[in-house]
Design a protein around this motif. Structure first.
Motif, PDB file in Angstrom:
ATOM      1  N   ARG A  19     -19.695  10.718  24.263  1.00 48.16           N
ATOM      2  CA  ARG A  19     -18.642   9.692  24.331  1.00 48.16           C
ATOM      3  C   ARG A  19     -17.831   9.830  25.615  1.00 48.16           C
ATOM      4  O   ARG A  19     -17.491   8.834  26.254  1.00 48.16           O
ATOM      5  CB  ARG A  19     -17.725   9.768  23.102  1.00 48.16           C
ATOM      6  N   ARG A  22     -19.791   8.424  28.501  1.00 47.97           N
ATOM      7  CA  ARG A  22     -19.734   6.960  28.516  1.00 47.97           C
ATOM      8  C   ARG A  22     -18.362   6.463  28.971  1.00 47.97           C
ATOM      9  O   ARG A  22     -18.265   5.454  29.668  1.00 47.97           O
ATOM     10  CB  ARG A  22     -20.119   6.400  27.149  1.00 47.97           C
ATOM     11  N   GLU A  23     -17.299   7.185  28.604  1.00 47.18           N
ATOM     12  CA  GLU A  23     -15.963   6.815  29.092  1.00 47.18           C
ATOM     13  C   GLU A  23     -15.928   6.864  30.617  1.00 47.18           C
ATOM     14  O   GLU A  23     -15.394   5.964  31.272  1.00 47.18           O
ATOM     15  CB  GLU A  23     -14.898   7.753  28.517  1.00 47.18           C
ATOM     16  N   SER A  27     -15.378   3.706  33.044  1.00 45.12           N
ATOM     17  CA  SER A  27     -14.241   3.777  33.969  1.00 45.12           C
ATOM     18  C   SER A  27     -14.678   3.519  35.409  1.00 45.12           C
ATOM     19  O   SER A  27     -13.922   2.942  36.195  1.00 45.12           O
ATOM     20  CB  SER A  27     -13.554   5.139  33.872  1.00 45.12           C
ATOM     21  N   ASP A 115      -6.724   4.083  30.547  1.00 48.66           N
ATOM     22  CA  ASP A 115      -7.354   4.674  29.359  1.00 48.66           C
ATOM     23  C   ASP A 115      -8.486   3.826  28.800  1.00 48.66           C
ATOM     24  O   ASP A 115      -8.285   2.938  27.977  1.00 48.66           O
ATOM     25  CB  ASP A 115      -6.337   4.964  28.261  1.00 48.66           C
ATOM     26  N   PHE A 116      -9.694   4.143  29.241  1.00 49.57           N
ATOM     27  CA  PHE A 116     -10.883   3.447  28.770  1.00 49.57           C
ATOM     28  C   PHE A 116     -11.675   4.310  27.790  1.00 49.57           C
ATOM     29  O   PHE A 116     -12.888   4.209  27.691  1.00 49.57           O
ATOM     30  CB  PHE A 116     -11.734   3.006  29.971  1.00 49.57           C
ATOM     31  N   GLY A 117     -10.943   5.123  27.032  1.00 55.11           N
ATOM     32  CA  GLY A 117     -11.566   6.043  26.085  1.00 55.11           C
ATOM     33  C   GLY A 117     -12.353   5.380  24.979  1.00 55.11           C
ATOM     34  O   GLY A 117     -13.308   5.950  24.474  1.00 55.11           O
ATOM     35  N   VAL A 127     -18.350   3.527  23.862  1.00 52.70           N
ATOM     36  CA  VAL A 127     -17.908   4.913  23.748  1.00 52.70           C
ATOM     37  C   VAL A 127     -17.480   5.245  22.326  1.00 52.70           C
ATOM     38  O   VAL A 127     -16.830   6.244  22.091  1.00 52.70           O
ATOM     39  CB  VAL A 127     -16.779   5.244  24.749  1.00 52.70           C
TER      40      VAL A 127
END
Length: 158
Positions: A19, A22-23, A27, A115-117, A127
């Motif tokens: 994950r 992928r973040e 990003s 924050d693209f978590g 993600v």
């Protein structure tokens, strides 16, 4: 710069590491006005990390708690800057899925979305796990609550 370092316990979790990778990938895709740029990252390191530009200023949530609602030019600047950020995100084929006051920094020269978590790439790179509701309660769009699926309109709703 601001550096996000993964806790060692999470670095040993293969699912978390995937994950995080992928973040980082998502990003890298999102660049443009009113976004916080990713400067460097190593999701494959023993202790994975990413570095973004440092943005001085309170989050929108912090500002509202201390000073109350925005008005006038500050409000219009927030609206225009956030719209520009989301336009760039959506042009890159990404849905943020967690637009909220804690993910908008009020920098001296305008707002910055970060924050693209839990972001989702519209080409299928996500993600988060399929079928799991994502986002922060109160900021999830109605369709997100109904179907668990949120697109660009859900970011604008938030």
């Amino acid at each position: 710069m601001a550096v996000k370092v993964v806790h060692p316990a999470q670095a040993d979790d293969d699912e978390f590491r995937a994950r995080f990778k992928r973040e980082v990938e998502v990003s890298r895709r999102v660049t443009g006005p009113c976004l916080v740029p990713l400067l460097a990252a190593d999701p494959g390191a023993a202790v994975p990390w990413l570095a973004t530009a440092y943005v001085p200023g309170p989050t929108l949530g912090e500002y509202l708690a201390a000073h109350g609602p925005l008005s006038g030019a500050r409000l219009y600047g927030l609206a225009a800057g956030t719209a520009a950020a989301l336009a760039a995100v959506h042009t890159a084929g990404v849905v943020h899925r967690d637009v909220k006051p804690g993910n908008v920094v009020l920098a001296p020269d305008g707002p910055r979305v970060l924050d693209f978590g839990i972001a989702h790439a519209l080409d299928g790179t996500s993600v988060t796990r399929t079928g799991v509701m994502t986002g922060t309660a109160g900021w999830i769009s109605p369709e997100g609550y109904r179907t668990g699926v949120a697109g660009p309109a859900g970011d604008v709703f938030a």
